[in-house]
Write a protein that holds these residues in place. Structure first.
Motif, short mmCIF file in Angstrom:
data_model
loop_
_atom_site.label_atom_id
_atom_site.label_comp_id
_atom_site.label_asym_id
_atom_site.label_seq_id
_atom_site.Cartn_x
_atom_site.Cartn_y
_atom_site.Cartn_z
N THR A 188 28.47 0.69 9.51
CA THR A 188 27.04 0.44 9.44
C THR A 188 26.66 -0.42 10.64
O THR A 188 27.31 -1.43 10.90
CB THR A 188 26.70 -0.33 8.15
N ILE A 189 25.64 0.03 11.37
CA ILE A 189 25.31 -0.71 12.59
C ILE A 189 23.84 -1.09 12.61
O ILE A 189 22.96 -0.29 12.32
CB ILE A 189 25.62 0.13 13.85
N VAL A 190 23.57 -2.36 12.91
CA VAL A 190 22.21 -2.81 13.19
C VAL A 190 22.20 -3.25 14.65
O VAL A 190 22.99 -4.10 15.05
CB VAL A 190 21.76 -3.97 12.28
N PHE A 191 21.32 -2.63 15.43
CA PHE A 191 21.41 -2.71 16.88
C PHE A 191 20.05 -3.10 17.44
O PHE A 191 19.05 -2.41 17.23
CB PHE A 191 21.83 -1.32 17.37
N VAL A 192 20.00 -4.23 18.13
CA VAL A 192 18.74 -4.67 18.75
C VAL A 192 18.69 -4.18 20.18
O VAL A 192 19.70 -4.22 20.89
CB VAL A 192 18.66 -6.21 18.74
N THR A 193 17.55 -3.69 20.59
CA THR A 193 17.44 -3.28 21.99
C THR A 193 16.02 -3.45 22.50
O THR A 193 15.06 -3.53 21.72
CB THR A 193 17.88 -1.81 22.19
N HIS A 194 15.90 -3.56 23.80
CA HIS A 194 14.58 -3.61 24.42
C HIS A 194 14.14 -2.22 24.87
O HIS A 194 12.98 -2.00 25.18
CB HIS A 194 14.59 -4.54 25.63
N SER A 195 15.12 -1.32 24.91
CA SER A 195 14.81 0.00 25.44
C SER A 195 14.45 0.94 24.30
O SER A 195 15.25 1.20 23.40
CB SER A 195 16.02 0.53 26.21
N ILE A 196 13.24 1.45 24.34
CA ILE A 196 12.77 2.33 23.28
C ILE A 196 13.61 3.61 23.24
O ILE A 196 14.02 4.07 22.18
CB ILE A 196 11.28 2.66 23.48
N GLU A 197 13.90 4.15 24.44
CA GLU A 197 14.69 5.38 24.49
C GLU A 197 16.06 5.17 23.86
O GLU A 197 16.54 5.99 23.09
CB GLU A 197 14.86 5.86 25.95
N GLU A 198 16.68 4.02 24.19
CA GLU A 198 17.99 3.72 23.63
C GLU A 198 17.90 3.65 22.10
O GLU A 198 18.75 4.18 21.38
CB GLU A 198 18.51 2.40 24.19
N ALA A 199 16.85 2.99 21.63
CA ALA A 199 16.66 2.85 20.19
C ALA A 199 16.59 4.23 19.52
O ALA A 199 17.20 4.46 18.47
CB ALA A 199 15.39 2.06 19.91
N ASP B 158 11.52 -6.83 4.30
CA ASP B 158 12.22 -6.06 3.26
C ASP B 158 12.90 -4.89 3.95
O ASP B 158 12.22 -4.03 4.49
CB ASP B 158 11.24 -5.54 2.21
N LEU B 159 14.20 -4.88 3.90
CA LEU B 159 14.90 -3.81 4.59
C LEU B 159 16.18 -3.48 3.84
O LEU B 159 16.89 -4.39 3.40
CB LEU B 159 15.23 -4.24 6.03
N HIS B 160 16.42 -2.20 3.69
CA HIS B 160 17.67 -1.78 3.06
C HIS B 160 18.40 -0.84 4.02
O HIS B 160 17.89 0.23 4.35
CB HIS B 160 17.39 -1.08 1.72
N VAL B 161 19.54 -1.26 4.49
CA VAL B 161 20.33 -0.42 5.38
C VAL B 161 21.46 0.19 4.58
O VAL B 161 22.27 -0.53 3.99
CB VAL B 161 20.89 -1.23 6.57
N ARG B 162 21.52 1.51 4.55
CA ARG B 162 22.57 2.18 3.77
C ARG B 162 23.91 2.12 4.48
O ARG B 162 23.96 1.94 5.70
CB ARG B 162 22.18 3.64 3.54
N GLY B 163 24.98 2.29 3.71
CA GLY B 163 26.31 2.30 4.32
C GLY B 163 26.42 3.43 5.34
O GLY B 163 25.98 4.54 5.09
N GLY B 164 26.98 3.13 6.51
CA GLY B 164 27.16 4.15 7.53
C GLY B 164 25.92 4.48 8.32
O GLY B 164 25.94 5.36 9.17
N GLU B 165 24.85 3.77 8.04
CA GLU B 165 23.61 4.05 8.73
C GLU B 165 23.54 3.30 10.06
O GLU B 165 24.10 2.21 10.21
CB GLU B 165 22.42 3.65 7.85
N PHE B 166 22.83 3.89 11.02
CA PHE B 166 22.63 3.25 12.33
C PHE B 166 21.16 2.90 12.44
O PHE B 166 20.32 3.79 12.56
CB PHE B 166 23.04 4.22 13.45
#
Ligand SMILES: Nc1ncnc2c1ncn2[C@@H]1O[C@H](COP(=O)(O)OP(=O)(O)OP(=O)(O)O)[C@@H](O)[C@H]1O
Ligand SMILES: [Mg+2]
Lengths: 265, 259
Positions: free
Chosen positions: A189-200, A25-33
């Motif tokens: 609006t961006i959904v971004f997968v990463t392996h790097s915790i710092e980057e996240a 269950d996830l709601h990503v708002r407009g313009g959210e990263f």
């Protein structure tokens, strides 16, 4: 902007079925990263592909801009881990690919977009490389081309699957700064997968932590560090480090549900 | 290091090296005929062959032209038939299972055995030759095209999907383009076989062509003439092959990088 309700994904493989995702269950708002982190195989790519309409969920529903997702949408762009450039096309022509496809389906003419393509290439520092072929560019430059291509249709939503993971630290920092700038400018609006915790942490308004087998949402962490943030010299080191530490702890916890989910047929 | 890189990368070396190889081989041949003083009707020297050619250059060149035309016609026909068949096979598993064994069977037939049959069916004109060439080239072209069409990286397919490309766009803008280098590999294998095909066909029931010349010179024990014809055949093969290589360089500059 993006709404996932009770989304689950089960893959039928040769050795039984694999539950890749469960009860998301996830709601990503407009313009959210939003950044997604989690161990390898916990379903991050699957989640992106569901939002992109490349995959139909086995349960639950996915909505983008208030409409149920039935297939890839024009206003949603997908950026892959590798540049995925067509090797016979020049840089410019690779960037033009999305609008060329639109044109084939009755969209507007190409010429209007050419300026836009040049503008984007300039934005990522690739002016003068328009006519090169992908193999003549470094990996980082190729990924920039890929970034330009995914911006070509002025997407409302950008889905990015570990887009910078193959890059060296410096290029990575540069590109993530660029991405933040673009994001602030266009309020994408961006959904971004990463392996790097710092980057996240550096990129996100919210970090979603997934746990594997089956992929579930472990926690959602709000990041309140002011922007623009940087991984580089003037980094907000203390804040980032504090949150990163917590996320590290979350990720290294054992999954609290069933240890193995491979259900034999 | 510098020496090696010059020999492998310089375009001059790319031309000079094969010539050196060729000259060395011819010298060896010539040396053998002299040292062992072999009779010209057993093994003529390079010089004898050259003289033979200039005895009747017009005649031999016209025979070469005949063979060349058959070869090219058969080769083009193989492309026109083979590539679409491969494209269809790749699209449907059912068709692949239905057609593949048949293709394999046809390919496994010794082509020499078919040559007389072709004459019976099609007479003494150029058709049995063209069909023989077609039979020779067909298989490598189908195989390499099918292979190429299957080699599209899933990543790029997914890219096209995510961009909402139609099936047709995916086919023309991605799959076919991506297969081109492999299709060309098939062409390069096929063109050498094509030349062999035309000669085989000309051995049986022909009145023209280099295969016919070789067959006649065997009957009259004119070894030197046979050698002249064989030399022309090799030259033809080489030119056709490098013609394709050149075409590939022009059409697919992006593919050179992968070597
Ligand atoms: N097409 C598919 N068919 C079968 N199983 C799949 C498929 N795609 C993914 N899976 C399975 O689903 C699970 C999640 O895969 P996914 O690629 O989403 O993981 P990920 O979190 O992106 O991993 P990584 O960080 O390594 O990229 C894995 O166990 C994988 O084996
Ligand atoms: Mg992944």
């Amino acid at each position: 902007m993006i709404r996932l309700n009770g989304v689950g994904q089960v893959f039928d493989g040769r050795e039984g079925s694999v539950t890749a995702l469960e009860e998301i269950d996830l709601h990503v708002r407009g313009g959210e990263f939003v950044t997604l982190i989690g161990r390898s195989g916990c379903g991050k790519s699957t989640l992106l592909r569901l939002i992109a309409g490349l995959l139909v969920p086995t349960s639950g529903s996915v909505q983008v801009a208030g409409e149920p997702v039935t297939g890839p949408r024009r206003d949603v762009s997908f950026m892959f881990q590798r540049p995925a450039l067509l090797p016979w096309r020049s840089v410019l022509s690779n960037v033009m690919l999305p609008v060329e496809i639109d044109k084939g389906r009755g969209g507007r003419g190409k010429a209007e977009y050419r300026d836009r393509a040049h503008q984007l290439l300039e934005l990522v520092g690739l002016q003068g490389f328009e006519r090169r072929l992908p193999h003549e560019l470094s990996g980082g430059m190729q990924q920039r081309v890929s970034l330009c291509r995914s911006l070509m249709r002025d997407p409302q939503v950008m889905l990015m699957d570990e887009p910078f993971s193959a890059l060296d630290a410096l290029t990575r920092t540069e590109l993530s700064e660029e991405l933040q700038r673009i994001k602030m400018e266009l309020s994408t609006t961006i959904v971004f997968v990463t392996h790097s915790i710092e980057e996240a942490v550096v990129l996100a308004d919210r970090v979603v932590v997934l746990t594997p087998r089956p992929g579930r949402m472990r926690e959602v962490v709000d990041i309140d560090i002011p922007r623009p943030r940087s991984l580089g010299q003037d980094a907000h080191l203390t804040e980032v480090a504090a949150i990163s530490g917590r996320l590290h702890a979350l990720l290294s916890e054992k999954a609290d549900v069933r240890p193995v989910d491979e259900v034999p047929r | 290091m510098t020496k090696r890189s010059w020999l492998t990368s310089s375009p001059v070396a790319a031309v000079v090296l094969p010539i050196i190889g060729l000259v060395a081989a011819i010298t060896l041949w010539w040396g053998a005929t002299v040292v062992f003083s072999i009779e010209p009707f057993l093994l003529p020297g390079p010089w004898d062959v050259l003289v033979k050619f200039f005895d009747q250059p017009g005649q031999l060149l016209s025979e070469t032209g005949t063979s060349l035309l058959e070869t090219i016609e058969g080769f083009l026909l193989a492309i026109v038939i083979g590539v679409p068949i491969a494209l269809v096979i790749v699209r449907s598993v059912i068709l692949e299972r239905l057609v593949y064994p048949l293709l394999l069977m046809v390919n496994s037939i010794p082509k020499v055995a078919v040559a007389p049959l072709l004459v019976v069916w099609m007479g003494f004109g150029q058709w049995p030759k063209v069909v023989m060439v077609l039979l020779m080239c067909f298989f490598p072209i189908v195989i390499s095209t099918a292979q190429g069409m299957k080699s599209t990286p899933t990543e790029l397919v997914e890219l096209m999907r995510s961009l909402n490309a139609t099936r047709t766009q995916e086919f023309f803008k991605l799959r076919l383009r991506y297969a081109m280098p492999q299709i060309f590999t098939g062409f390069k294998v096929a063109i050498s076989l094509a030349v062999i095909g035309s000669v085989i066909a000309e051995f049986v029931g022909a009145t023209k062509g280099l295969g016919y010349v070789i067959q006649q010179s065997g009957a009259s024990a004119d070894t030197t003439l046979a050698f002249a014809a064989i030399a022309l055949l090799s030259v033809m093969s080489i030119i056709l092959f490098y013609g394709l290589v050149l075409l590939e360089h022009i059409l697919l500059p992006w593919a050179q990088e992968k070597r």
